[in-house]
Motif scaffolding. Structure first.
Motif, PDB file in Angstrom:
ATOM      1  N   GLY A  81       8.991 -53.745 -58.200  1.00 52.99           N
ATOM      2  CA  GLY A  81       8.584 -55.006 -58.838  1.00 52.99           C
ATOM      3  C   GLY A  81       9.769 -55.928 -59.048  1.00 52.99           C
ATOM      4  O   GLY A  81      10.503 -56.222 -58.111  1.00 52.99           O
ATOM      5  N   ASP A  89       8.878 -50.182 -52.852  1.00 50.08           N
ATOM      6  CA  ASP A  89       7.946 -51.305 -53.013  1.00 50.08           C
ATOM      7  C   ASP A  89       7.481 -51.720 -51.621  1.00 50.08           C
ATOM      8  O   ASP A  89       8.178 -51.494 -50.636  1.00 50.08           O
ATOM      9  N   GLN A 120       6.651 -54.889 -51.003  1.00 47.83           N
ATOM     10  CA  GLN A 120       6.910 -56.317 -50.823  1.00 47.83           C
ATOM     11  C   GLN A 120       8.400 -56.601 -50.640  1.00 47.83           C
ATOM     12  O   GLN A 120       9.226 -56.169 -51.455  1.00 47.83           O
ATOM     13  N   SER A 128       5.172 -47.511 -48.895  1.00 44.17           N
ATOM     14  CA  SER A 128       4.288 -47.147 -49.992  1.00 44.17           C
ATOM     15  C   SER A 128       4.808 -45.877 -50.681  1.00 44.17           C
ATOM     16  O   SER A 128       5.256 -44.940 -50.013  1.00 44.17           O
ATOM     17  N   HIS A 129       4.731 -45.886 -51.996  1.00 44.20           N
ATOM     18  CA  HIS A 129       5.277 -44.746 -52.753  1.00 44.20           C
ATOM     19  C   HIS A 129       4.623 -43.399 -52.427  1.00 44.20           C
ATOM     20  O   HIS A 129       5.209 -42.367 -52.655  1.00 44.20           O
ATOM     21  N   ASN A 135       5.057 -48.609 -62.565  1.00 40.87           N
ATOM     22  CA  ASN A 135       4.453 -49.751 -63.261  1.00 40.87           C
ATOM     23  C   ASN A 135       3.318 -50.238 -62.386  1.00 40.87           C
ATOM     24  O   ASN A 135       3.555 -50.862 -61.353  1.00 40.87           O
ATOM     25  N   LEU A 136       2.109 -49.953 -62.769  1.00 40.15           N
ATOM     26  CA  LEU A 136       0.976 -50.282 -61.901  1.00 40.15           C
ATOM     27  C   LEU A 136       0.573 -51.751 -62.046  1.00 40.15           C
ATOM     28  O   LEU A 136       1.010 -52.446 -62.958  1.00 40.15           O
ATOM     29  N   TYR A 194       0.023 -55.739 -60.496  1.00 36.63           N
ATOM     30  CA  TYR A 194       0.641 -56.709 -59.568  1.00 36.63           C
ATOM     31  C   TYR A 194       1.984 -57.159 -60.107  1.00 36.63           C
ATOM     32  O   TYR A 194       2.290 -57.000 -61.291  1.00 36.63           O
ATOM     33  N   PRO A 207       4.200 -59.652 -61.650  1.00 36.48           N
ATOM     34  CA  PRO A 207       3.822 -60.797 -62.471  1.00 36.48           C
ATOM     35  C   PRO A 207       4.218 -62.157 -61.871  1.00 36.48           C
ATOM     36  O   PRO A 207       3.457 -63.104 -61.921  1.00 36.48           O
ATOM     37  N   TYR A 245      -1.410 -51.169 -66.160  1.00 38.07           N
ATOM     38  CA  TYR A 245      -1.910 -52.498 -66.548  1.00 38.07           C
ATOM     39  C   TYR A 245      -3.246 -52.617 -65.838  1.00 38.07           C
ATOM     40  O   TYR A 245      -3.302 -52.478 -64.618  1.00 38.07           O
TER      41      TYR A 245
HETATM   42  N1  SAH Z   1       2.067 -55.130 -63.797  1.00 37.68           N
HETATM   43  C1  SAH Z   1       3.455 -54.848 -64.115  1.00 37.68           C
HETATM   44  C2  SAH Z   1       4.344 -54.919 -62.927  1.00 37.68           C
HETATM   45  C3  SAH Z   1       3.829 -54.141 -61.789  1.00 37.68           C
HETATM   46  S1  SAH Z   1       4.804 -54.431 -60.443  1.00 37.68           S
HETATM   47  C4  SAH Z   1       3.933 -55.859 -65.170  1.00 37.68           C
HETATM   48  O1  SAH Z   1       3.171 -56.743 -65.528  1.00 37.68           O
HETATM   49  O2  SAH Z   1       5.077 -55.749 -65.612  1.00 37.68           O
HETATM   50  C5  SAH Z   1       3.990 -53.448 -59.282  1.00 37.68           C
HETATM   51  C6  SAH Z   1       4.757 -53.424 -58.002  1.00 37.68           C
HETATM   52  O3  SAH Z   1       4.192 -52.381 -57.239  1.00 37.68           O
HETATM   53  C7  SAH Z   1       4.649 -54.696 -57.175  1.00 37.68           C
HETATM   54  O4  SAH Z   1       5.926 -55.209 -56.901  1.00 37.68           O
HETATM   55  C8  SAH Z   1       3.943 -54.221 -55.898  1.00 37.68           C
HETATM   56  O5  SAH Z   1       4.430 -54.845 -54.725  1.00 37.68           O
HETATM   57  C9  SAH Z   1       4.266 -52.756 -55.889  1.00 37.68           C
HETATM   58  N2  SAH Z   1       3.338 -51.928 -55.121  1.00 37.68           N
HETATM   59  C10 SAH Z   1       2.018 -52.113 -54.914  1.00 37.68           C
HETATM   60  N3  SAH Z   1       1.517 -51.126 -54.153  1.00 37.68           N
HETATM   61  C11 SAH Z   1       2.566 -50.289 -53.881  1.00 37.68           C
HETATM   62  C12 SAH Z   1       2.680 -49.098 -53.126  1.00 37.68           C
HETATM   63  N4  SAH Z   1       1.623 -48.556 -52.533  1.00 37.68           N
HETATM   64  N5  SAH Z   1       3.903 -48.515 -53.052  1.00 37.68           N
HETATM   65  C13 SAH Z   1       4.974 -49.041 -53.675  1.00 37.68           C
HETATM   66  N6  SAH Z   1       4.910 -50.185 -54.399  1.00 37.68           N
HETATM   67  C14 SAH Z   1       3.722 -50.796 -54.495  1.00 37.68           C
END
Ligand code: SAH
Length: 186
Positions: free
Chosen positions: A30, A52, A54, A80-81, A98-99, A101, A103, A138
């Protein structure tokens, strides 16, 4: 340990599980705050792996680490993790999730139940004894509640001879306030 920000509360707990030289994982980079935190905790001989999907998360985190001269102890992985075992062959002391999106980013790109559960399972496979997995769920966004329920169910069914699982939830906040899950390997 009980801080105004939920992320600080989790960091306060996670910190007590990490020793210098440990290998740890940020499963959802994130905005990179947990990656920086983990890099500080493991010291120069430690190793942090961050995942991540992204580019923007990888890029901004790389900058944060570089500014703080922490890059040499961190490996940032755009994957992907759930594929953790393709990248990490050693055991790990801590994994933080940290699940939801990012922010500041595209709110359509969210963690998904199936890959989240697989990721947790795979992290548990490589977790050391007395190691910890932290998950902040979240779930106010669309699909979030399904993910939270699946995580809750999966963790609730873990063998209590091998794992302790607890949650920390706000009792006096509006609906869908984030919830913390902690899994400790006995
Ligand atoms: N909701 C939290 C932040 C979550 S960030 C807050 O409000 O603070 C979640 C991150 O997980 C994002 O950057 C997204 O790109 C990443 N993500 C989504 N799917 C993923 C996956 N399968 N593997 C690794 N990262 C992933």
């Amino acid at each position: 340990m009980f801080e105004p920000k939920i992320t600080d509360t989790v960091q306060g707990i996670v910190k007590t599980y990490i020793n210098e030289g440990d290998t740890v994982i940020d499963a959802t980079i994130g905005n990179g705050y947990d990656t920086v935190f983990l890099a500080e905790q493991v010291g120069i001989n430690g190793q942090v792996y961050g995942f991540d999907i992204q580019d923007i998360a990888i890029r901004s985190t790389k900058e944060k680490l570089d500014e703080r001269k922490l890059l040499n102890r961190v490996t940032l992985i755009k994957d992907s993790h759930e594929c953790v075992k393709d990248h990490i062959k050693s055991s790990v002391k801590v994994a933080m999730f940290n699940l939801g999106y990012l922010p500041s980013g595209d709110k359509e790109i969210i963690t998904k139940p199936e890959s989240t559960i697989k990721a947790i399972k795979n992290m548990l496979d490589i977790l050391e004894k007395n190691g910890l997995i932290s998950i902040i769920s979240y779930y106010g966004h669309e699909g979030g509640m399904i993910e939270k329920n699946e995580v809750n169910k999966y963790l609730g069914e873990l063998n209590n001879k091998q794992y302790d699982v607890i949650s920390i939830a706000y009792e006096n906040r509006k609906m869908n306030a984030p919830i913390i899950y902690l899994v400790r390997e006995k």
